[in-house]
Enzyme design. Sequence first.
Site, PDB file in Angstrom:
ATOM      1  N   LYS A 258     -16.243 -22.143   8.351  1.00 48.97           N
ATOM      2  CA  LYS A 258     -16.534 -22.579   9.719  1.00 48.97           C
ATOM      3  C   LYS A 258     -16.316 -24.089   9.770  1.00 48.97           C
ATOM      4  CE  LYS A 258     -18.003 -21.765  13.902  1.00 48.97           C
ATOM      5  NZ  LYS A 258     -17.091 -21.181  14.886  1.00 48.97           N
TER       6      LYS A 258
ATOM      7  N   ASP B 223     -15.455 -16.970  12.801  1.00 44.59           N
ATOM      8  CA  ASP B 223     -15.598 -16.106  13.981  1.00 44.59           C
ATOM      9  C   ASP B 223     -14.325 -15.303  14.220  1.00 44.59           C
ATOM     10  OD1 ASP B 223     -15.115 -18.855  14.244  1.00 44.59           O
ATOM     11  OD2 ASP B 223     -15.174 -18.761  16.413  1.00 44.59           O
TER      12      ASP B 223
ATOM     13  N   TYR C  24     -28.479 -21.195   1.182  1.00 40.08           N
ATOM     14  CA  TYR C  24     -29.207 -20.363   0.223  1.00 40.08           C
ATOM     15  C   TYR C  24     -29.756 -21.172  -0.954  1.00 40.08           C
ATOM     16  CZ  TYR C  24     -27.991 -15.800   2.091  1.00 40.08           C
ATOM     17  OH  TYR C  24     -27.880 -14.692   2.876  1.00 40.08           O
TER      18      TYR C  24
ATOM     19  N   ASP D 275     -22.283 -13.564   3.118  1.00 39.25           N
ATOM     20  CA  ASP D 275     -23.320 -12.545   3.241  1.00 39.25           C
ATOM     21  C   ASP D 275     -23.026 -11.664   4.449  1.00 39.25           C
ATOM     22  OD1 ASP D 275     -25.683 -11.165   2.918  1.00 39.25           O
ATOM     23  OD2 ASP D 275     -26.946 -12.716   3.802  1.00 39.25           O
TER      24      ASP D 275
END
Length: 406
Positions: free
Chosen positions: A219, A270, A152, A294
């Site tokens: 992640k 995940d 972002y 987000d």
Amino acid sequence: MAHLGAKIEFKDGKLLVPDNPVIPFIEGDGVGPDVWRAARRVIDAAVERAYRGSRKVAWQEVYAGDKGNERYGTPLPEETIEAIRQYIVGIKGPLTTPVGGGYRSLNVSLRQRLDLFACVRPVRYLSGTPSPVKRPELVDITVFRENTEDVYAGIEWSKGSPEAREIIDFLNARLSTSIRTDSGVGIKPISETATKRLVRMAMEYAIANHKKVVTLVHKGNIMKFTEGAFRDWGYEVIRDEFRDKVVFESELNGDVPPSDKVLVNDRIADSMFQQILLRPSEYSVLAVPNLIGDFISDALAAQVGGLGMAPGSNVGIPTAIFEATHGTAPKYAGQDKVNPSSLILSGAMMLDYLGWGEAASMIRKGVEKAILDKQVTYDLARQMEGSTLLKCSEFAEAVVERLVQT
Ligand code: NAP
């Protein structure tokens, strides 16, 4: 602009809130004016009732989006940014962002200009709200999403641009990568500074609000030096600054955590998306990098009834803007139709931030009671049998009727 209020101050790490604080508001575009009118009505009524007239917000309109363009020839006038900086706390409706081209997202600009580094979204189920999951009441999770970095940050170049070509050539020649020359390129920076201030804020919130668990979501198994580093720096700041208040999952060996400690763990993103569906009650505060934050904020909001119900805020130290989490829903603009709960509940968050918790909890209970009584706007009415369909402004009145001291 003349107003009968006083300035909120920030001294020695604390907000000093007068009984009549000046609070700038941005009405917003599209359905913004409808939901703002409804939210203001409820906030004013709750403050009046909770403090019997001894406290009152002195609202001050500031302009952005369409109104900014009309009055100042720019969607984000400097006066607006300065007013929020000066008065410390603000509230806003949704703002239009044209897709591809036009100006940058106003929300992203506001966050960056005011260094509102955390997007804080408490996601909690209000009884009676239609939900797609079987046990939505198990969700009571506050997301702290990093707001200034990651993909972002806006550092990207289109395919074939001189900058993209230069970067690809440099990487392929000097660092032995094999990036295709017809690629667009984006940069994903994640810093120790931004990570630690976000995790620190999440920890302070968890301790102040007696939350049981803080989870670092990332992640890092794939993006080791950005997302993986987020996890490592997160653990580091917790170890350095909160050691006596926490227990790490790795120290427990499967035992139940001591009741006076915050349990700290981490989850790969995940797996976390499964966890919030399958075992939401095991989580209470999430600290998350920007992009995953987000996704996970909206996924959680969906579990408790969708974006129309979800409050949100962008918070720095000490500046904070509370906002509706949905967009401008242009097809409903000016119809007095949509659900104002998101902005109403963001108003409750704002009152909590001011330390006016009595009025805040009155609002939450009032919204919940209206929904339990099946007095709802079209979005919930279409999912609830036997409900009374209300306009946006009528829903606000239904909440005001149900504001009672607890
Ligand atoms: P949107 O405005 O959130 O609307 C999408 C759909 O969500 C609506 O058509 C409606 O669904 C439902 N919805 C949204 N707000 C609702 C409410 N208060 N009550 C009930 N239902 C509601 O998303 P969008 O159409 O993708 O975005 C429109 C504009 O808003 C874009 O310019 C976007 O950039 C901007 N935006 C701004 C913000 C912000 O300022 N924070 C956030 C997101 C998007 P149904 O059609 O099913 O009734």
